[in-house]
Structures are given as structure tokens and as C-alpha cells.
Design a protein around this motif. Structure first.
Motif, PDB file in Angstrom:
ATOM      1  N   CYS A   1       0.825  -1.206   0.000  1.00  0.00           N
ATOM      2  CA  CYS A   1       0.000   0.000   0.000  1.00  0.00           C
ATOM      3  C   CYS A   1       0.860   1.256   0.000  1.00  0.00           C
ATOM      4  CB  CYS A   1      -0.910   0.035   1.231  1.00  0.00           C
ATOM      5  SG  CYS A   1      -2.034  -1.367   1.401  1.00  0.00           S
ATOM      6  N   LEU A   2       0.211   2.345  -0.341  1.00  0.00           N
ATOM      7  CA  LEU A   2       0.817   3.664  -0.245  1.00  0.00           C
ATOM      8  C   LEU A   2      -0.029   4.458   0.745  1.00  0.00           C
ATOM      9  CD1 LEU A   2       3.116   5.345  -1.504  1.00  0.00           C
ATOM     10  CD2 LEU A   2       1.494   6.119  -3.232  1.00  0.00           C
ATOM     11  N   GLY A   3       0.558   4.765   1.900  1.00  0.00           N
ATOM     12  CA  GLY A   3      -0.187   5.459   2.944  1.00  0.00           C
ATOM     13  C   GLY A   3       0.266   6.903   3.096  1.00  0.00           C
ATOM     14  N   ILE A   4      -0.643   7.739   3.580  1.00  0.00           N
ATOM     15  CA  ILE A   4      -0.277   9.094   3.968  1.00  0.00           C
ATOM     16  C   ILE A   4      -1.229   9.538   5.066  1.00  0.00           C
ATOM     17  CG2 ILE A   4      -1.660  10.240   2.179  1.00  0.00           C
ATOM     18  CD1 ILE A   4       0.803  12.252   1.986  1.00  0.00           C
ATOM     19  N   GLN A   5      -0.684  10.053   6.134  1.00  0.00           N
ATOM     20  CA  GLN A   5      -1.501  10.397   7.291  1.00  0.00           C
ATOM     21  C   GLN A   5      -2.179  11.749   7.098  1.00  0.00           C
ATOM     22  OE1 GLN A   5       1.577   9.854  10.261  1.00  0.00           O
ATOM     23  NE2 GLN A   5       1.168   7.663  10.419  1.00  0.00           N
ATOM     24  N   THR A   6      -3.328  11.900   7.740  1.00  0.00           N
ATOM     25  CA  THR A   6      -4.170  13.065   7.480  1.00  0.00           C
ATOM     26  C   THR A   6      -3.610  14.365   8.059  1.00  0.00           C
ATOM     27  OG1 THR A   6      -5.489  12.465   9.418  1.00  0.00           O
ATOM     28  CG2 THR A   6      -6.267  11.693   7.282  1.00  0.00           C
ATOM     29  N   ASN A   7      -2.549  14.299   8.871  1.00  0.00           N
ATOM     30  CA  ASN A   7      -1.946  15.529   9.397  1.00  0.00           C
ATOM     31  C   ASN A   7      -0.932  16.136   8.424  1.00  0.00           C
ATOM     32  OD1 ASN A   7       0.160  13.717   9.649  1.00  0.00           O
ATOM     33  ND2 ASN A   7       0.496  14.038  11.834  1.00  0.00           N
ATOM     34  N   VAL A   8      -0.687  15.457   7.297  1.00  0.00           N
ATOM     35  CA  VAL A   8       0.226  15.984   6.284  1.00  0.00           C
ATOM     36  C   VAL A   8      -0.517  17.051   5.469  1.00  0.00           C
ATOM     37  CG1 VAL A   8       1.620  15.408   4.254  1.00  0.00           C
ATOM     38  CG2 VAL A   8       1.484  13.809   6.180  1.00  0.00           C
ATOM     39  N   PRO A   9       0.096  18.208   5.225  1.00  0.00           N
ATOM     40  CA  PRO A   9      -0.571  19.256   4.443  1.00  0.00           C
ATOM     41  C   PRO A   9      -1.115  18.729   3.117  1.00  0.00           C
ATOM     42  CG  PRO A   9       1.445  20.126   5.400  1.00  0.00           C
ATOM     43  CD  PRO A   9       1.429  18.653   5.715  1.00  0.00           C
ATOM     44  N   HIS A  10      -2.331  19.142   2.783  1.00  0.00           N
ATOM     45  CA  HIS A  10      -3.053  18.778   1.560  1.00  0.00           C
ATOM     46  C   HIS A  10      -3.724  17.409   1.642  1.00  0.00           C
ATOM     47  CE1 HIS A  10      -1.629  22.280  -0.627  1.00  0.00           C
ATOM     48  NE2 HIS A  10      -0.371  21.954  -0.357  1.00  0.00           N
ATOM     49  N   PHE A  11      -3.615  16.714   2.771  1.00  0.00           N
ATOM     50  CA  PHE A  11      -4.176  15.359   2.803  1.00  0.00           C
ATOM     51  C   PHE A  11      -5.193  15.138   3.921  1.00  0.00           C
ATOM     52  CE2 PHE A  11      -0.602  14.811   0.022  1.00  0.00           C
ATOM     53  CZ  PHE A  11      -1.139  13.996  -0.965  1.00  0.00           C
ATOM     54  N   GLY A  12      -5.780  16.228   4.413  1.00  0.00           N
ATOM     55  CA  GLY A  12      -6.877  16.113   5.362  1.00  0.00           C
ATOM     56  C   GLY A  12      -8.199  16.421   4.688  1.00  0.00           C
ATOM     57  N   GLY A  13      -9.284  15.895   5.228  1.00  0.00           N
ATOM     58  CA  GLY A  13     -10.627  16.229   4.773  1.00  0.00           C
ATOM     59  C   GLY A  13     -10.897  15.900   3.319  1.00  0.00           C
ATOM     60  N   GLU A  14     -11.779  16.710   2.686  1.00  0.00           N
ATOM     61  CA  GLU A  14     -12.194  16.474   1.304  1.00  0.00           C
ATOM     62  C   GLU A  14     -11.015  16.608   0.343  1.00  0.00           C
ATOM     63  OE1 GLU A  14     -14.939  15.721  -1.877  1.00  0.00           O
ATOM     64  OE2 GLU A  14     -14.975  15.364   0.287  1.00  0.00           O
ATOM     65  N   GLU A  15     -10.119  17.550   0.600  1.00  0.00           N
ATOM     66  CA  GLU A  15      -8.952  17.695  -0.272  1.00  0.00           C
ATOM     67  C   GLU A  15      -8.113  16.423  -0.273  1.00  0.00           C
ATOM     68  OE1 GLU A  15      -4.817  20.279  -0.884  1.00  0.00           O
ATOM     69  OE2 GLU A  15      -6.092  20.654   0.869  1.00  0.00           O
ATOM     70  N   GLY A  16      -7.881  15.887   0.899  1.00  0.00           N
ATOM     71  CA  GLY A  16      -7.076  14.672   0.993  1.00  0.00           C
ATOM     72  C   GLY A  16      -7.717  13.499   0.290  1.00  0.00           C
ATOM     73  N   LEU A  17      -9.042  13.363   0.436  1.00  0.00           N
ATOM     74  CA  LEU A  17      -9.756  12.266  -0.226  1.00  0.00           C
ATOM     75  C   LEU A  17      -9.567  12.348  -1.742  1.00  0.00           C
ATOM     76  CD1 LEU A  17     -13.422  11.169   0.534  1.00  0.00           C
ATOM     77  CD2 LEU A  17     -12.600  11.403  -1.793  1.00  0.00           C
ATOM     78  N   LEU A  18      -9.792  13.532  -2.311  1.00  0.00           N
ATOM     79  CA  LEU A  18      -9.688  13.677  -3.761  1.00  0.00           C
ATOM     80  C   LEU A  18      -8.253  13.497  -4.237  1.00  0.00           C
ATOM     81  CD1 LEU A  18     -12.126  16.689  -4.292  1.00  0.00           C
ATOM     82  CD2 LEU A  18     -12.508  14.288  -4.895  1.00  0.00           C
ATOM     83  N   ARG A  19      -7.285  13.973  -3.468  1.00  0.00           N
ATOM     84  CA  ARG A  19      -5.890  13.810  -3.903  1.00  0.00           C
ATOM     85  C   ARG A  19      -5.494  12.332  -3.875  1.00  0.00           C
ATOM     86  NH1 ARG A  19      -3.926  18.498  -5.275  1.00  0.00           N
ATOM     87  NH2 ARG A  19      -4.337  20.393  -4.055  1.00  0.00           N
ATOM     88  N   ARG A  20      -5.957  11.582  -2.872  1.00  0.00           N
ATOM     89  CA  ARG A  20      -5.641  10.150  -2.838  1.00  0.00           C
ATOM     90  C   ARG A  20      -6.237   9.429  -4.048  1.00  0.00           C
ATOM     91  NH1 ARG A  20      -6.683  11.233   2.589  1.00  0.00           N
ATOM     92  NH2 ARG A  20      -8.800  10.345   2.504  1.00  0.00           N
ATOM     93  N   LYS A  21      -7.453   9.809  -4.420  1.00  0.00           N
ATOM     94  CA  LYS A  21      -8.061   9.189  -5.599  1.00  0.00           C
ATOM     95  C   LYS A  21      -7.285   9.529  -6.870  1.00  0.00           C
ATOM     96  CE  LYS A  21     -12.835   8.591  -4.065  1.00  0.00           C
ATOM     97  NZ  LYS A  21     -14.269   8.855  -4.333  1.00  0.00           N
ATOM     98  N   ALA A  22      -6.894  10.781  -7.008  1.00  0.00           N
ATOM     99  CA  ALA A  22      -6.132  11.183  -8.188  1.00  0.00           C
ATOM    100  C   ALA A  22      -4.787  10.455  -8.241  1.00  0.00           C
ATOM    101  CB  ALA A  22      -5.922  12.696  -8.181  1.00  0.00           C
ATOM    102  N   LEU A  23      -4.112  10.379  -7.118  1.00  0.00           N
ATOM    103  CA  LEU A  23      -2.830   9.679  -7.065  1.00  0.00           C
ATOM    104  C   LEU A  23      -2.998   8.215  -7.432  1.00  0.00           C
ATOM    105  CD1 LEU A  23      -1.489  11.311  -3.796  1.00  0.00           C
ATOM    106  CD2 LEU A  23      -0.372  11.466  -6.032  1.00  0.00           C
ATOM    107  N   SER A  24      -4.052   7.577  -6.914  1.00  0.00           N
ATOM    108  CA  SER A  24      -4.275   6.167  -7.212  1.00  0.00           C
ATOM    109  C   SER A  24      -4.453   5.944  -8.710  1.00  0.00           C
ATOM    110  CB  SER A  24      -5.510   5.677  -6.456  1.00  0.00           C
ATOM    111  OG  SER A  24      -5.766   4.318  -6.743  1.00  0.00           O
ATOM    112  N   MET A  25      -5.243   6.799  -9.349  1.00  0.00           N
ATOM    113  CA  MET A  25      -5.482   6.637 -10.787  1.00  0.00           C
ATOM    114  C   MET A  25      -4.280   7.055 -11.623  1.00  0.00           C
ATOM    115  SD  MET A  25      -9.514   7.699 -11.196  1.00  0.00           S
ATOM    116  CE  MET A  25      -9.398   9.266 -10.318  1.00  0.00           C
ATOM    117  N   ALA A  26      -3.305   7.729 -11.015  1.00  0.00           N
ATOM    118  CA  ALA A  26      -2.089   8.148 -11.733  1.00  0.00           C
ATOM    119  C   ALA A  26      -1.012   7.078 -11.726  1.00  0.00           C
ATOM    120  CB  ALA A  26      -1.548   9.431 -11.113  1.00  0.00           C
ATOM    121  N   ILE A  27      -1.238   5.979 -11.017  1.00  0.00           N
ATOM    122  CA  ILE A  27      -0.227   4.924 -10.880  1.00  0.00           C
ATOM    123  C   ILE A  27      -0.534   3.796 -11.850  1.00  0.00           C
ATOM    124  CG2 ILE A  27       0.823   3.250  -9.319  1.00  0.00           C
ATOM    125  CD1 ILE A  27      -0.012   5.171  -7.015  1.00  0.00           C
TER     126      ILE A  27
END
Length: 472
Positions: free
Chosen positions: A229-255
Motif C-alpha cells: 500500500c501507499l499510505g499518507i496520514q491526514t496531518n500531512v498538508p493537503h491530505f486532510g478532509g475532502e482535499e485529501g480524499l480527492l488527492r488520494r483518488k487522483a494519485l491512485s489513478m495516476a499509478i
């Protein structure tokens, strides 16, 4: 440091013996009596019985003992009181010692997984000597299994020998094992080829295209219950809340998982289709929402742009990995796929050892994405999901917390049949996909090998060797 390799002393004749405990008699899905053998002993200690199990489970659960596997005994009644930040009890009310050979277990609610879970190390007994000085015991452990500890030269090797007091059903078919620590899998593989090493359970990336030819019938390949897996904790800038959810989805589809599986792993990884492992009973490779696990560069760029409207991206996307684990090539390939697809700066971030990364992950101070894996503790999908994503799990790496998921996992555990449980698990995983809790990457196909001095060495369902069954 690594412990990927093993030297095996000459095989000893097999001696058929019975198991301990003799049985787990299922009375209902909430309570069990557990009879143990009266002649079972723990090497180097007095005979052990029911109390050794109960004491060990209570110790693991108690919050002040800070045991990483403590949440494994969560199903037992009284765990909540014992595991609280400020415990209101020292022992779980669901555990009762009946006599030297019997104890009962009462659960908070029915658990379809509990009997299977009992084979995991978190449920092993501990002798009285352990509780006198747990740190000293950890450096000189005593067990009741087919081997007993002999010596440990830190960062170099660990030796174990057959336990003469063992009365279980897995007697050692060899005269002992030496676990050898290496800084590099490439060095370990060279030793395997030279006959200086007996077994190796991870073939290095550099040899994946050649190991079958080089080892011949001594090459071992097997799909296993192991997830990357590729993990990132929600306290990292840009990866909390709705922004974090969408960025994780974009990253997943970019791999481009398929390309990396073939080019880096020679087909010995399979693109992930869920949050568990494809070898497990009940696996469903067509979950609702699983399209986010497929390479889709156009959609990835679209979602990333939507996310920038919430908060513009800044900085560099770094993926932490341990240099002592053979991860550099594939982590860099993942980073390059992200970089080429999203047009951002993405790189691998090496750390010397696995411990370096785990210390930072556990303290919530790593501050970047990180590679991690989950190797099954026992062969069920719920073992993966409850360990990795329950809100209260002590080994929830990404701080995903969702009461709706907790309720679904509870319901899956309480299901009357496996088929009913599998259906609820599918709903739980659909929720994980909608929330993109983390980014599943690959399911492992184990690549291992044995030397020409070893006659038999087999991998188990989770990719570990059947150590007591290794024969020269």
C-alpha cells in the motif's frame, strides 16, 4: 536490519505427537471453553496451563503496557475497560480460569473470525517468568512451540533449536534454524546461490527475471496474502478532509500498476483490486468504486485539478521507503508514474531501515507518504480490514476513522454465515474505496528459493516458510 534468510541444521526424524490445546470446543459464537493438555510445558519453565493464556492476553490488552498487537484481543468482553487510556480494570472480565487446564472466553459480540484468529501469535501463552521483567524476557524469550531460543547476536543472527518439551502437532523436522540478518537482499541471494544460505523468502528485484532459471526446481513461486500500500496520514498538508480524499483518488489513478508489475516485478505482483488480498476466501475483484484502482491518467488529472480548486498544490510529493528492504526500484517507478501523469514533483525518499520509518509512522511525525505492507496474520479478509482500518486499531497506519465502517466490520464479524459476512465485507470495502482510506497497490506473488543442500522447503499461505517442515 533484515531477517530474510535462514540456515537449517540437518533434519531430524519426525515424531508424531498431539497438539496443545487439545481442542477449542465451540459452544456459541460468544463463548468458548478452552481445554489444554496437562503435560504441556514451556521450555525452561514450570508446566503451563490455562493461566498462561489468560495472563498473556490480559497483559497484551492493558493500555499501560503499550503492546502493538493489543487490539487483537478486542473482541473479548472487558477489553474496552482494560485498553482505555486510563484503564478502569486490569483484567478482561470475559476471561475466566476454570482449572489448570481450562479457561472460558466470553466475547463482546459474536465473531465469525475468532476461532481462526486464535492461531495468531497475539494469542500465544506466556510463562510466569515473562511478567517479572518483560524487557529481559524479550531478549531471552521462552516459548512452548517446536523450537526454543538459543542465542541472539543482535543485527547478525538468531539461533533456535528443537524444543525437547514440545508436545504439539508441528515437530521440527530439522535440528534447528539460524535466522541471518542482511543489509541487502542481493547479498542474501548471492549466498543462497553459493550454498552459504539454505532458504530465502524474498528474491531481490534484481534477480526476479533470472531466479527461476538460476535456481531451477529450487525456485519457489506462490500467490500469498500480502498487500502493498501507499499510505499518507491526514496531518500531512493537503491530505486532510475532502482535499485529501480527492488527492488520494487522483494519485491512485495516476499509478500504472500493470506496467510496474510487469517491468519491475516480472509479473510477481498483481495490481490490487481491493483492500485485502486476492488469495483470501470471499475475495471480490469487482467491488463498486474499484475503478479508482485502475490507471486512468485523464481522470487523475481532472480530479487533481478539482482538488487544486479547494487548495492549490504546493511542495513535492515524497514516498518514504526503507533502503534495507529492496523497495527503491518500484517506489521510484510509482513516483515517476505520478510525476508524468499529474505533472508534479514526485520522488522516493529513502530511509536506512524499516525501523526508522515505523518509528516515524507510529509517532505520526513522518510528514510524507510512505510505503507499507500487510502480511496476513490469519487467512481472512476481516483480519486485514479490522487491523488496518478499524478506528481504534493500534496498527491503523493512516488514521482513517469512520464509525460507519466500524459498524459494517462489526456486522461482518457477527454474521451467522461466511457468505453473509462476505457480502457485508464488500459493502465495507466499497466505503473504503469511496473514502480512499489509503492507496492499495499490489498483491504479492512470493518469489523464494532454497539451496541445493535443502530437500524440502515450502511457503505457507502468507509467504513465510513452514520452518519446522524444512528438511535437508
Amino acid at each position: 536490519m533484515l531477517a530474510p534468510a535462514h540456515q537449517v541444521k540437518e533434519a531430524a526424524p519426525e515424531t508424531p505427537v498431539s497438539t496443545t490445546p487439545t481442542a477449542w470446543a465451540r459452544c456459541s459464537s460468544r463463548s468458548w471453553p478452552s481445554p489444554g493438555r496437562s503435560n504441556a510445558t514451556t521450555s525452561g519453565t514450570n508446566p503451563r496451563g490455562a493461566k498462561s493464556f489468560v495472563d498473556a492476553w490480559n497483559y497484551g490488552a492493558l493500555a499501560t503496557n503499550a503492546q502493538p498487537q493489543g487490539s487483537m484481543v478486542d473482541p473479548i468482553l472487558g477489553y474496552d475497560e482494560v485498553s482505555a487510556e486510563k484503564p478502569t480494570a486490569q483484567t478482561m472480565s470475559g476471561l475466566k480460569v476454570v482449572d489448570d487446564r481450562t479457561f472460558t472466553v466470553e466475547l463482546k459480540q459474536p465473531s465469525i473470525d475468532f476461532e481462526t484468529a486464535l492461531g495468531f501469535i497475539a494469542f500465544y501463552p506466556l510463562p510466569e517468568v515473562a511478567f517479572k521483567d518483560m524487557k529481559a524476557f524479550g531478549a531471552n524469550p521462552v516459548g512452548n512451540g517446536p523450537y526454543k531460543f538459543e542465542r541472539w547476536e543482535h543485527n547478525v543472527k538468531i539461533d533456535v533449536v528443537p524444543n525437547p518439551d514440545y508436545r504439539g502437532g508441528r515437530p521440527a523436522k530439522n535440528k534447528g534454524l539460524r535466522f541471518v540478518m542482511y543489509q541487502s537482499f542481493d547479498t542474501a541471494y548471492s549466498d543462497l546461490q553459493a550454498g552459504n544460505l539454505d532458504t530465502l523468502d524474498i528474491i531481490p528485484d534484481s534477480a526476479l527475471s533470472t531466479y527461476k532459471k538460476e535456481l531451477g526446481d529450487r525456485a519457489i513461486t506462490k500467490p500469498i496474502a500480502y498487500k502493498a500500500c501507499l499510505g499518507i496520514q491526514t496531518n500531512v498538508p493537503h491530505f486532510g478532509g475532502e482535499e485529501g480524499l480527492l488527492r488520494r483518488k487522483a494519485l491512485s489513478m495516476a499509478i500504472n500498476r500493470e506496467q510496474i508489475s510487469e517491468n519491475i516485478f516480472q509479473g510477481l505482483r498483481k495490481p490490487a483490486r481491493d483492500f485485502t488480498a486476492s488469495t483470501l476466501p470471499g475475495f471480490n475483484g469487482n467491488l463498486p468504486g474499484s475503478e479508482v484502482l485502475r490507471y486512468n491518467p485523464e481522470e487523475a488529472r481532472k480530479v487533481w485539478a478539482q482538488t487544486d480548486a479547494i487548495s492549490p498544490w504546493s511542495g513535492r510529493y515524497e514516498i518514504a521507503y526503507n533502503s534495507d528492504g529492496g523497495h527503491q526500484a518500484w517506489v521510484e517507478a510509482v513516483a515517476n508514474s505520478i510525476k508524468n501523469t499529474l505533472g508534479i514533483d514526485a520522488v522516493g525518499a529513502p530511509y536506512p531501515t524499516f525501523k526508522n520509518i515505523r518509528d516515524l509512522v507510529n509517532s505520526r511525525t513522518i510528514g510524507r507518504a510512505f510505503r507499507y505492507g500487510w502480511q496476513g496474520d490469519y487467512p481472512t479478509m476481516l483480519q486485514f480490514l479490522t487491523s488496518m482500518y478499524y478506528s481504534f486499531s493500534t496498527i491503523n497506519n493512516v488514521d482513517y476513522k469512520n464509525s460507519e465502517l466500524d459498524a459494517l466490520l462489526d456486522a461482518a464479524l457477527a454474521a451467522a454465515t461466511l457468505e453473509e459476512s462476505y457480502k457485508i465485507v464488500a459493502r465495507a470495502q466499497a466505503l473504503l474505496l469511496a473514502d480512499m482510506a489509503d492507496i492499495p497497490l499490489f498483491d504479492y506473488v512470493a518469489a523464494a528459493g532454497r539451496s541445493d543442500r535443502v530437500r524440502k522447503a515450502e511457503l505457507t499461505w502468507n509467504g513465510l516458510f513452514d520452518f519446522e517442515g524444512i528438511e535437508k
